[in-house]
Scaffold this motif. Structure first.
Motif, PDB file in Angstrom:
ATOM      1  N   MET A   1     -34.192  26.872  30.913  1.00 22.78           N
ATOM      2  CA  MET A   1     -32.484  27.263  30.560  1.00 22.78           C
ATOM      3  C   MET A   1     -32.632  29.278  30.804  1.00 22.78           C
ATOM      4  O   MET A   1     -33.646  29.896  30.716  1.00 22.78           O
ATOM      5  CB  MET A   1     -31.947  28.081  28.852  1.00 22.78           C
ATOM      6  CG  MET A   1     -30.926  27.999  28.542  1.00 22.78           C
ATOM      7  SD  MET A   1     -31.453  28.176  27.064  1.00 22.78           S
ATOM      8  CE  MET A   1     -30.742  26.521  26.391  1.00 22.78           C
ATOM      9  N   ALA A   2     -30.976  29.934  31.569  1.00 18.08           N
ATOM     10  CA  ALA A   2     -31.011  30.466  31.999  1.00 18.08           C
ATOM     11  C   ALA A   2     -30.963  31.571  30.696  1.00 18.08           C
ATOM     12  O   ALA A   2     -30.535  31.183  29.958  1.00 18.08           O
ATOM     13  CB  ALA A   2     -29.868  30.538  32.836  1.00 18.08           C
ATOM     14  N   SER A   3     -31.648  32.883  31.299  1.00 17.93           N
ATOM     15  CA  SER A   3     -31.412  33.675  29.790  1.00 17.93           C
ATOM     16  C   SER A   3     -30.858  34.921  30.683  1.00 17.93           C
ATOM     17  O   SER A   3     -30.369  34.855  31.646  1.00 17.93           O
ATOM     18  CB  SER A   3     -32.674  34.675  29.702  1.00 17.93           C
ATOM     19  OG  SER A   3     -33.829  34.668  31.254  1.00 17.93           O
ATOM     20  N   ALA A   4     -30.527  36.004  29.747  1.00 15.07           N
ATOM     21  CA  ALA A   4     -30.261  37.402  30.595  1.00 15.07           C
ATOM     22  C   ALA A   4     -30.698  37.667  31.458  1.00 15.07           C
ATOM     23  O   ALA A   4     -29.747  38.965  32.384  1.00 15.07           O
ATOM     24  CB  ALA A   4     -29.803  38.184  29.282  1.00 15.07           C
ATOM     25  N   THR A   5     -32.241  37.278  32.008  1.00 18.60           N
ATOM     26  CA  THR A   5     -33.216  38.089  32.887  1.00 18.60           C
ATOM     27  C   THR A   5     -33.130  37.409  33.727  1.00 18.60           C
ATOM     28  O   THR A   5     -34.073  37.456  34.741  1.00 18.60           O
ATOM     29  CB  THR A   5     -34.048  38.834  32.364  1.00 18.60           C
ATOM     30  OG1 THR A   5     -35.491  37.638  31.449  1.00 18.60           O
ATOM     31  CG2 THR A   5     -34.048  40.077  31.353  1.00 18.60           C
ATOM     32  N   THR A   6     -32.356  36.014  33.909  1.00 21.92           N
ATOM     33  CA  THR A   6     -33.174  35.172  35.253  1.00 21.92           C
ATOM     34  C   THR A   6     -32.518  35.428  36.343  1.00 21.92           C
ATOM     35  O   THR A   6     -31.155  36.110  36.420  1.00 21.92           O
ATOM     36  CB  THR A   6     -32.201  33.197  34.775  1.00 21.92           C
ATOM     37  OG1 THR A   6     -32.620  33.155  33.325  1.00 21.92           O
ATOM     38  CG2 THR A   6     -32.735  32.825  35.928  1.00 21.92           C
TER      39      THR A   6
END
Length: 223
Positions: free
Chosen positions: A1-6
Motif C-alpha cells: 500500500m502506498a504511503s505519504a513517503t512512497t
C-alpha cells in the motif's frame, strides 16, 4: 500500500511495497557482518544481497532511508574518513537498470559520469523551479552513464533522468539511487566544480540545515 513517503522516482515500480530502513543500525545488529574484517559490505555484490535480504525480512520489495545516518561502522574500511560519515541524503535501494524520473520541475545544471571508487557514478545536478524548504537544488547519483539528460534541459515531474547504474559505473557501490538536496550556501561553496560535493559530512552533525531531508521530494510532495 502506498504511503505519504512512497517514492515517485521509479515509474516501473508503481506497485512495489516499500519500507524505511536504517542500514547503519542493521549492520551493527547483524552478527553476519557486524564484526567481520575486512568489511564484506564494501563488496557491492555482497552488499546488494544483504540489502535485498533486509527488504525480505521487512516483507517488502524495496527499502529506502539513510538521511543523517552515521555510517562509520557500515562503511568501515571504505575511503571515507571515519569522522566524516554522516550521510546527507536518502538512498533508494533498487536494482541496476531501474528507470529513474525527476520528482519535481527543475533545470539540469551539470551532468557527471564518474566511475571512480567511491564516486558519484552518473550524477545529475538540478536547480529546482521552486525551492524545497531552504534548498534550491538537488542531485541524483549512482546512475548509469547512458540515458542521462544534458545541462540546460528543463525537467518536469516524471521526466526521464536515467537508470540505476551497475557497480562498475556507479562508483563501485551496490545499486541504489542517492537523492540529496542542498541550498545556495552549498552551491556557492562548490560551484563551478559541483562534482567535488560529497554525500557525507561530519559525524557530530546530526542536523544539517543546508541539506534538508529529501524524503518528501522523492515522494513527489513538492511541486
Amino acid at each position: 500500500m502506498a504511503s505519504a513517503t512512497t517514492p515517485v522516482l521509479f515509474p516501473t515500480l508503481g506497485d512495489a511495497r516499500w519500507a524505511y530502513t536504517n542500514l547503519a543500525a542493521e549492520a551493527r545488529s547483524d552478527p553476519e557482518v557486524s564484526d567481520l574484517s575486512p568489511n564484506p559490505l564494501n563488496d557491492p555484490d555482497f552488499c546488494q544481497r544483504w540489502v535485498e535480504a533486509d527488504a525480505r525480512r521487512k516483507e517488502v520489495d524495496f527499502t529506502y532511508g539513510g538521511y543523517m545516518e552515521p555510517r562509520d561502522h557500515l562503511w568501515r574500511g571504505h575511503y571515507h574518513h571515519p569522522d566524516l560519515m554522516r550521510h546527507t541524503a536518502v538512498d533508494y535501494n533498487v536494482p541496476a537498470g531501474t528507470p529513474v524520473t525527476a520528482p519535481a520541475k527543475g533545470r539540469v545544471l551539470r551532468v557527471v559520469r564518474d566511475p571512480s571508487f567511491g564516486g558519484w557514478g552518473g550524477c545529475v545536478f538540478i536547480a529546482l523551479a521552486n525551492p524545497y524548504f531552504a534548498a534550491g537544488y538537488y542531485l541524483m547519483a549512482h546512475l548509469a552513464h547512458v540515458g542521462l539528460p544534458t545541462a540546460g534541459d528543463i525537467l518536469v515531474r516524471g521526466s526521464q533522468v536515467g537508470f540505476i547504474g551497475e557497480p562498475r559505473e556507479n562508483g563501485v557501490w551496490f545499486p541504489h539511487l542517492h537523492l540529496q538536496c542542498f541550498d545556495q550556501t552549498i552551491y556557492d561553496r562548490y560551484a563551478p566544480a559541483l562534482d567535488d560535493m560529497d554525500g557525507y559530512g561530519p559525524n557530530q552533525e546530526a542536523i544539517n540545515p543546508h541539506m534538508p531531508d529529501p524524503t518528501a521530494l522523492g515522494a513527489g510532495l513538492h511541486r
